[in-house]
Write an enzyme that holds these catalytic residues in place. Structure first.
Site, PDB file in Angstrom:
ATOM      1  N   GLU A  52      -3.787  -5.830 -16.973  1.00 59.52           N
ATOM      2  CA  GLU A  52      -5.024  -6.180 -17.646  1.00 59.52           C
ATOM      3  C   GLU A  52      -4.944  -5.915 -19.146  1.00 59.52           C
ATOM      4  O   GLU A  52      -5.491  -6.678 -19.952  1.00 59.52           O
ATOM      5  CB  GLU A  52      -6.199  -5.382 -17.051  1.00 59.52           C
ATOM      6  CG  GLU A  52      -6.468  -5.672 -15.583  1.00 59.52           C
ATOM      7  CD  GLU A  52      -5.727  -4.730 -14.639  1.00 59.52           C
ATOM      8  OE1 GLU A  52      -6.282  -4.415 -13.568  1.00 59.52           O
ATOM      9  OE2 GLU A  52      -4.593  -4.306 -14.971  1.00 59.52           O
ATOM     10  N   ALA A 162      30.528  -6.978  14.262  1.00 59.97           N
ATOM     11  CA  ALA A 162      31.869  -6.522  13.887  1.00 59.97           C
ATOM     12  C   ALA A 162      32.806  -6.763  15.066  1.00 59.97           C
ATOM     13  O   ALA A 162      32.373  -6.855  16.220  1.00 59.97           O
ATOM     14  CB  ALA A 162      31.863  -5.036  13.529  1.00 59.97           C
ATOM     15  N   GLY A 287      24.521   0.450  11.105  1.00 65.40           N
ATOM     16  CA  GLY A 287      25.127  -0.114  12.290  1.00 65.40           C
ATOM     17  C   GLY A 287      24.143  -0.189  13.445  1.00 65.40           C
ATOM     18  O   GLY A 287      22.976   0.207  13.329  1.00 65.40           O
TER      19      GLY A 287
END
Length: 354
Positions: A52, A162, A287
């Site tokens: 503002e 993986a 993981g």
């Protein structure tokens, strides 16, 4: 009569501070008079003037009798900067349109009260959902909740992250990996587990943004590593920025001169990050075991899943380690967004209400 076009512009402005305002919210402001924008501003960084103030300065005398569009209720308290509600009153605006009220107990409707007391009309709720999306963590914490948690996963089309050996670089393409930088830059902390550190030696910092935003202006996230067995390696890439590293559960003498916290429950960790570090948004890059634990404990607000057009086979490691035996146990998600990122697909999902 208020116009959503100007609030949309204020939201665009607010987004310019999305990587640099933490722990403050992203806020944009547009001053309109006679259907013309006479002032614009956004909050660029904690400690600097609020949106503002920038917009009113640009508008000058034209602010008198104008309408201000603000993406969040103007603040009503003295912090590092004076209250914006007072600044709007002093400038003589006649109408303030707010996308949403601010749940911060220091504000929480008080800004609107100041405006009403000065005879300024207010409107609340214009493009509220879009504006609130800019500050998911801030709003959740200020309403009394824990930090907003995003869980990022990258997987093959058959849901593998993986090979059986642990080899995982790279499943997704370069565009997807660049896209991840955006989510890191939004986050006050990135949480990972020691197994990910040992397997991938990640940096987990923000190195490049597709928008071209200057990296030196990015508030780098705190990297948090869960290491209950004190296996953190002294050659880890994370040690290149020791002031941005927090080890959880590691014995202090294993990695000296790094901040350590004792082992604790995940929910407690999130609350400690909020209370001690003013961290309101967290990204999980881990993981399947740690990722699944966050899900299991109901601590995930949003999942960001990158799927690559490749198959890794049944011997490869699964995306999650959720042990479920019946259909009634399935973990249902709601799809919020689908986008192609390079050759990969990015899914944004939220946990379905149980």
């Amino acid at each position: 009569m208020s116009n959503p076009f100007y609030m949309q512009r204020a939201i665009q402005l607010a987004r310019q501070g999305q990587y640099s305002t933490r722990p403050n919210p992203n806020v944009g402001c547009v001053i309109v008079k006679d259907d013309q924008i006479v002032g614009e501003g956004f909050h660029p960084q904690a400690g600097q003037p609020h949106a503002e103030v920038f917009a009113l300065k640009q508008a000058g005398e034209q602010a008198r009798g104008a309408t201000a569009y603000v993406t969040l209720e103007p603040c009503a308290h003295y912090g590092r900067t004076p209250p914006c509600a007072n600044a709007l009153v002093e400038a003589g605006v006649s109408h303030v349109v707010m996308a949403s009220l601010d749940p911060n107990p220091l504000v929480a409707g008080k800004g609107q009260v100041i405006l009403h007391a000065a005879g300024i009309d207010t409107t609340v709720g214009m493009l509220e959902a879009e504006a609130r999306a800019l500050n998911k963590g801030f709003l959740q914490v200020m309403a009394g909740g824990r930090p907003y948690v995003r869980l990022k996963m990258a997987a093959s089309l058959d849901g593998r992250t993986a090979m059986a050996s642990g080899e995982s670089k790279w499943i997704t393409g370069e565009a997807a990996r660049l896209d991840v930088q955006h989510w890191r830059a939004l986050s006050g902390a990135v949480i990972t587990g020691i197994n990910t550190v040992l397997a991938d030696d990640p940096g987990l910092n923000v190195r490049q943004l597709s928008s071209g935003f200057p990296i030196e202006k990015v508030e780098q996230p705190l990297r948090v590593v869960l290491d209950r067995q004190s296996r953190f390696p002294m050659q880890a890439q994370l040690l290149q920025h020791p002031d941005q590293l927090l080890l959880i559960g590691t014995q202090p003498d294993v990695v000296p001169a790094i901040e350590h916290w004792p082992d604790m429950a995940l929910a407690q960790l999130l609350n400690e990050l909020k209370n001690q570090k003013q961290i309101y948004e967290v990204l999980i890059e881990a993981g399947p075991t740690l990722a699944s634990e966050f899900l299991r404990q109901g601590l995930v607000d949003e999942l960001i899943v990158y799927l690559a057009p490749t198959l890794l086979g049944c011997e490869a490691r699964a995306m999650f380690n959720l042990s479920l035996s019946e259909m009634s146990e399935q973990y249902r998600l709601q799809l919020q967004e689908v986008a192609q990122v390079g050759q990969d697909v990015r899914l944004i999902l939220t946990p379905a209400a149980h």
